[in-house]
Structure formats: C-alpha cells, structure tokens
Design an enzyme around this catalytic site. Structure first.
Site, short mmCIF file in Angstrom:
data_model
loop_
_atom_site.label_atom_id
_atom_site.label_comp_id
_atom_site.label_asym_id
_atom_site.label_seq_id
_atom_site.Cartn_x
_atom_site.Cartn_y
_atom_site.Cartn_z
N ALA A 46 28.36 -1.26 -54.60
CA ALA A 46 29.50 -1.28 -55.51
C ALA A 46 29.84 0.11 -56.05
O ALA A 46 31.00 0.46 -56.22
CB ALA A 46 29.23 -2.23 -56.68
N CYS B 297 16.83 23.07 -51.40
CA CYS B 297 16.02 24.24 -51.71
C CYS B 297 15.40 24.11 -53.08
O CYS B 297 15.42 25.02 -53.88
CB CYS B 297 16.89 25.49 -51.65
SG CYS B 297 16.02 27.01 -51.99
N THR C 288 20.44 -0.02 -50.65
CA THR C 288 19.09 0.23 -50.15
C THR C 288 18.39 -1.11 -49.91
O THR C 288 17.79 -1.34 -48.85
CB THR C 288 18.28 1.09 -51.14
OG1 THR C 288 18.83 2.41 -51.13
CG2 THR C 288 16.82 1.17 -50.76
N GLN D 160 29.64 3.75 -47.06
CA GLN D 160 30.63 4.82 -47.22
C GLN D 160 32.00 4.44 -46.66
O GLN D 160 32.94 5.23 -46.74
CB GLN D 160 30.14 6.11 -46.54
CG GLN D 160 28.87 6.69 -47.14
CD GLN D 160 29.07 7.35 -48.48
OE1 GLN D 160 30.21 7.64 -48.90
NE2 GLN D 160 27.99 7.61 -49.19
N ASN E 23 27.17 9.43 -44.64
CA ASN E 23 27.29 9.86 -46.03
C ASN E 23 27.43 11.37 -46.18
O ASN E 23 28.07 11.85 -47.10
CB ASN E 23 26.10 9.36 -46.84
CG ASN E 23 24.77 9.65 -46.17
OD1 ASN E 23 24.55 9.27 -45.01
ND2 ASN E 23 23.90 10.34 -46.86
#
Lengths: 126, 404
Positions: free
Chosen positions: B204, B328, B76, B183, B155
């Site tokens: 990692a 949900c 990120t 990924q 992903n």
C-alpha cells in the site's frame, strides 16, 4: 552518516584544491588509493631548496571524510620540513576531524599521500 | 518550496490526505473500530463490510476477484508467503525455482532460505538494460521447476519486465508464476484476467496508502494452493492468520481506488517531470542512464555521474532526498547488486543516484533539483583527480592502482 562540523566545513569549503605542474622539479606528487575502493587522493607539495613545504594542493575522489582529510593535510604540511610532514600520523587526522570508526581508512590514505609525495620528491632528487 | 525535496517515491510515498481522512474513521470509539472477525454484533459486521469494500477496490484495480486477495503485513510478507508457500506445498513435485538477480531482497532472501532447505534456485542475469527475456526463462526451465518469480518493475532502475510473455510460458509448462508488483501496481495497467500470473504481491505504501499493509493475489482458476506461513485463527481462508487491521486495509483500499481513477493522467504528468529532469542533466559529460529507457516506469530516473564518488554526491545533494547506488555506510563499499547485475563497473555503480518522482512532485522542484545537480557535479569533478586524468585522456582501467 553523522559527520562532525569540521568534516562538513572541509567538505563544503575545501582548502587548497588544485594542481601544480607535475614536471616542475620543485613539485612532489603523491597519488594513492584506487577508484574501485571508492577513494583516490592526489597530494602535491611545492618544496623549497631548503626542504620546506611552501605550498600544497590536493584533488580527491572520495567520500566526505576523504575530501576533508586531504583538505586538512594541505593546511597542516604548509611551512613544515619534509621530516616534520612525514611525522604526521593518521591518528592526528582522525582525531582532529572526529572521524567515525568506519572512516578511519580515509585518514590512513591521507597519511599515505604525504609519504607518497615525499618519496616522489626524493626519487626526483636522486 | 520546502527543502529537502522528496524524490524518493520508490522508497515510500506520503499517505494521500484522502486516504488518511478515511483511515481515521476506523480507529476510535466513535468510529468503526470493530474486529472484522466478530460475527455476533454490528461492530464486527460494519468492520467486515469496510474490509469487503476495500478488498473489492483492490481487486478492481488489477481486474481480479476479491476472493483472490489475501491481506498481509506488507509486500515482504506477501513475497515470503508466495515463494515459501508454493515451495512447501508443491515441494514434492519438484525442487527447482527460477528468479532473477535483480529481484528485491524480499524475493532473493526467501529463495536463499529455500536453498538451505534443499531447493535449487536459478538466478537469471538480465541484459545490460536490466531486462530478462522470455527465452532466458525458457532455457532455465527443468522438469522439476515448480515456480518462476520475476518482478514486474524493478525498484532501483524502474525497468518493466514482460510478465505477459513469461506468464504464457509458465502456464504452458504448468509452472507457477509469481510477480512482485510493488513498484507497478497503480502505475501500470494490470489485468489479471488476461495475464497468466498465479501470485502477485502488492504494497500500500508505494501508492499513497499506509505502511504495514500489503496483499498477495492468489489465483482461484486454476486454483493455487499455499502452505500458510502464519498460523492461528484461520483468517484469509487459512492462508494468513491474524486479526485484520481494518484501518490499514481501508487505507489500502482507498489508495487503490484513487489509483484506478487517476493512474492514466498521473502517469503522463510524472513522465513529463521525468523528461524534464533528464533533459536538465543529460548534457553534462559522462552521465549514464542505468536500465532501459524504453521499458521503464514513468517516475524513475537512475543516473550514474562518472568520476564522482557516491557518498560525496549524496552529501552534495543534501537538499534532495534521493537514493544512492552506493551503500557506503560501512568500511567495505558495496555497490548496488542490481547495477552490478547489469554489468556496470563498481565506479559507475558507486556514482549512481535514483530519482523517483510521484503524485506531489512539482515542476518547480524538478527545476531546483536540476540546478543543484549541475552545480555540484561540476564542483566535485573540479576536485576529482580521476576527472583530470579522464580529461588528459588517461585510461583509468590501465592505471596500476594501489588497492587498499
């Protein structure tokens, strides 16, 4: 999502799953909800000449609490008059199953299913 | 066999015991605990050497120069550093960025932030297989485009984008190209000497390393410059300040080193497990694969089971640790934005399950999963009024539903 034991029990061992013949004059059918909203309930009631609900069956597409709510109402309506069944409130259902706040709409849908089935019966009789 | 069965390797992986063993040597007084930035004693020198070796192992896996690896707290942060770093450094050259609708939130959200800061972002829509074509990217290019960010492997659906072709296009047009390779690294061969990729994000914990560490590859030739997002002691050549977490970095290095050695063999084995799972469920009615089967990573299978609602499906599969395409958990149902971008309708998106397999998945676990899936899909469909209607030949899209 943490569900109560009652929801889990109804989900894993649903009562009264199935269908009655739609065109049977003693059968009332209520179909509520929409696939895009994530839940559809079909509730069917078998009603005696004297207006007593003798049997009930359901089929539900939906989350665990939608399945549990519909399973529960099939147990509750059996033996009741139409007036008594119509008096079942969504709050009774959500309280019995200890539904989390985000799942209250499942109990509302179950109440709607009872009303829809009764309306169907009345329109068949009319 | 231990239950539940872990089939969520795309979310995270367990740390390989070989990696954990190595990491433990970099924590305590008896171990190599020094600050790699300490230049005045051997504690620091030894830690720096460990970091250098890890950096080499990471660069080796993707055929890069170790000086091109910038450690971050995870992917990120690497994505944020790449996208905001380029936008802020080169913002005077242009204010347009191209990405796709199926990127990870860690790419989409920095792009949204840049839009608030005056940049314009084009979000490309993939085809129904989830693929972005190089022609689409080409058609979206503008004179003021400074950056293209396209992930290598998705992903959710595991589809592989043609980053080689998109890279050529970007290089020919002097536009920077960032790839989120979280990924794919350690699962597909990546050669940064060949690929015209300028920035690439790694994590990692998706390949048996620890959580909390990742890296951004920043190309040296031609040289890419970035505006740092974290200011401080000037670590990582000023691109990312903060004391290097030696044990995390060593763990990441060891995970990448093992991946290089075992990747080819492991990929074949995992692909065989994926085929086994798909063969075990594909004969049920109304089962759909989401995303290209041809351009797909070995360990991913994303399947929609029509006429079964997503959350009840996850409850039914409680012995399987899988991801659902349906979020949900709130009153408003939000189906996966990735599946929506593929043109899947809400019902199919709601009924999707991502199975992701990895290093420790066994054939026995897959066979058990197949049994559970078949049994429960059948049970839920028996309970589903939509299944009945489908069986009666009713077109559900033509029914007037009472939306609530």
């Amino acid at each position: 999502m943490a569900y109560s034991d009652k929801v889990i029990d109804h989900y894993e061992n649903p009562r009264n799953v199935g269908s009655f013949a739609k065109d049977d004059p003693t059968v009332a059918t209520g179909l509520v909800g929409a696939p895009a909203c994530g839940d559809v309930m079909k509730l069917q009631l078998k009603i005696s000449d004297t207006g007593i609900i003798e049997d009930a069956k359901f089929k539900t597409y939906g989350c665990g609490s939608a399945i549990a709510s519909s399973s529960l109402i099939t147990e509750w309506v059996k033996g009741k008059s139409l007036e008594e069944a119509a008096a079942i409130k969504n709050t009774d259902i959500s309280a019995e199953l200890a539904l989390p706040p985000v799942k209250i709409h499942c109990s509302i849908l179950a109440e709607d299913a009872i009303k829809a089935a009764i309306d169907d019966y009345k329109s068949k009789k009319a | 066999m231990k239950l539940p069965i872990y089939l969520d390797y795309s979310a995270t992986t367990p740390v390989d015991p070989r990696v954990a063993e190595k990491m433990m040597q970099y924590l305590t007084l008896d171990g190599n605990f020094g600050n790699p930035a300490s230049r005045s004693h051997r504690f620091g020198w030894q830690a720096e050497e460990a970091v250098d070796i890890a950096r080499n192992d990471i660069a080796d896996l993707v055929n890069a120069d170790p000086r091109e690896i910038v450690f971050t707290s995870g992917a990120t942060e690497a994505n944020n550093l790449a996208i905001k770093g380029i936008a802020e450094f080169y913002g005077k050259k242009g204010k347009h960025i191209i990405t796709s609708k199926t990127e990870h939130k860690a790419v989409l959200d920095p792009c949204r932030q840049l839009e608030r800061d005056g940049f314009e972002v084009t979000y490309l829509e993939p085809d129904t297989d989830g693929i972005i074509s190089v022609e689409q990217v080409k058609a979206a290019l503008r004179d003021d485009t400074i950056l293209v960010s396209i992930m290598h492997v998705n992903n959710e659906i595991g589809v592989i984008q043609d980053i080689a072709a998109i890279g050529e296009l970007c290089r020919a047009n002097k536009i920077y190209f960032h790839v989120d390779a979280v990924q794919s690294v350690g699962k597909l061969p990546i050669d940064l000497q060949e690929l015209k990729v300028d920035l690439m994000s790694f994590s990692a914990h998706k390949i048996y390393g620890p959580k909390g560490i990742g890296a951004l590859y920043v190309r040296r030739k031609p040289r890419i410059r970035l505006e740092a997002q974290m200011h401080g002691g000037g670590h990582e050549r000023g691109m990312r300040s903060g004391t290097l977490p030696t044990h995390q970095i060593v763990g990441m290095g060891e995970a990448f080193r093992i991946a290089k050695l075992e990747m080819a063999e492991e990929s074949d084995r995992i692909l065989a497990l994926r085929e086994r799972l798909w063969n075990g469920v594909k004969d049920m009615e109304e089962v759909y694969i989401n995303g290209s089967m041809e351009h797909r990573i070995a360990g991913n299978l994303n399947v929609s089971f029509n006429y079964v609602e997503g959350e009840s499906l996850v409850m039914a599969l409680k012995d399987l640790a899988v991801s659902s395409g349906s979020a949900c958990t709130s009153a408003s149902l939000e189906p996966s934005y990735v599946l929506r971008a593929l043109g899947r309708d809400d019902e199919l998106a709601h009924s999707s399950i991502r199975f992701s397999m990895g290093r420790f998945t066994t054939a026995e676990e897959i066979d058990y999963a197949i049994e559970i899936i078949n049994k429960n899909i059948g049970r839920l469909r028996e309970m589903s009024p939509l299944w009945d209607m489908f069986k009666e030949g009713i077109d559900l899209s033509k029914v007037e539903w009472a939306h609530h």
